[in-house]
Design an enzyme around this catalytic site. Structure first.
Site, PDB file in Angstrom:
ATOM      1  N   TYR A 136       0.830  -1.203   0.000  1.00  0.00           N
ATOM      2  CA  TYR A 136       0.000   0.000   0.000  1.00  0.00           C
ATOM      3  C   TYR A 136       0.867   1.258   0.000  1.00  0.00           C
ATOM      4  O   TYR A 136       1.755   1.417   0.818  1.00  0.00           O
ATOM      5  CB  TYR A 136      -0.929   0.015   1.220  1.00  0.00           C
ATOM      6  CG  TYR A 136      -1.767   1.273   1.306  1.00  0.00           C
ATOM      7  CD1 TYR A 136      -2.892   1.407   0.516  1.00  0.00           C
ATOM      8  CD2 TYR A 136      -1.399   2.329   2.116  1.00  0.00           C
ATOM      9  CE1 TYR A 136      -3.665   2.567   0.557  1.00  0.00           C
ATOM     10  CE2 TYR A 136      -2.150   3.498   2.166  1.00  0.00           C
ATOM     11  CZ  TYR A 136      -3.283   3.604   1.389  1.00  0.00           C
ATOM     12  OH  TYR A 136      -4.026   4.761   1.421  1.00  0.00           O
ATOM     13  N   GLY A 151      -5.682   5.694  -0.670  1.00  0.00           N
ATOM     14  CA  GLY A 151      -7.126   5.853  -0.471  1.00  0.00           C
ATOM     15  C   GLY A 151      -7.909   4.996  -1.438  1.00  0.00           C
ATOM     16  O   GLY A 151      -7.622   3.803  -1.597  1.00  0.00           O
ATOM     17  N   HIS A 160       2.428  17.070  -2.041  1.00  0.00           N
ATOM     18  CA  HIS A 160       2.120  17.773  -0.791  1.00  0.00           C
ATOM     19  C   HIS A 160       2.982  19.015  -0.594  1.00  0.00           C
ATOM     20  O   HIS A 160       2.809  19.755   0.366  1.00  0.00           O
ATOM     21  CB  HIS A 160       2.268  16.829   0.410  1.00  0.00           C
ATOM     22  CG  HIS A 160       1.191  15.803   0.453  1.00  0.00           C
ATOM     23  ND1 HIS A 160      -0.102  16.110   0.782  1.00  0.00           N
ATOM     24  CD2 HIS A 160       1.202  14.486   0.186  1.00  0.00           C
ATOM     25  CE1 HIS A 160      -0.843  15.018   0.729  1.00  0.00           C
ATOM     26  NE2 HIS A 160      -0.075  14.018   0.364  1.00  0.00           N
TER      27      HIS A 160
END
Length: 109
Positions: free
Chosen positions: A62, A69, A92
């Site tokens: 993951y 998500g 980000h």
């Protein structure tokens, strides 16, 4: 104040970091020297070794070889894992923009 010599040590062991210690590094009244405990360094190496094993076996990880998500069902080739991690940081915009004033309260939400 002498900024060349740390006047405090903070040993990161992966278990005992307190909010006060985070603040002491983020808003230092004195220079703090950070170091990893031997156990923390060993744990990081074991984690990295496991990641490389899973990548070699093409087992999904993951956020490393999958999206995030709702996009976690999307997979990328292990060869592109480094790019995905780099792009996440760039997305980000970590470390981009003007330096905040000392003891800035941050954004008002």
């Amino acid at each position: 104040m002498n900024r060349s010599m740390p006047s405090a040590d903070l040993v990161l062991d992966g278990r005992s970091l307190t909010i006060e210690e985070v603040v002491s590094v983020a808003r230092p009244a004195e220079q703090v020297a950070l170091r990893l405990s031997d156990g923390a360094a060993d744990a990081m190496k074991s984690s990295l070794d496991l990641k490389h094993e899973l990548l070699a076996q093409r087992i999904p990880i993951y956020g490393v070889t999958t999206g995030f998500g709702d996009s976690c069902v999307r997979q990328i080739a292990p060869e592109k894992a480094w790019d995905l991690q780099r792009n996440l940081v760039l997305y980000h915009l970590n470390g981009v923009g003007p330096t905040a004033a000392p003891r800035s309260p941050g954004p008002r939400c």
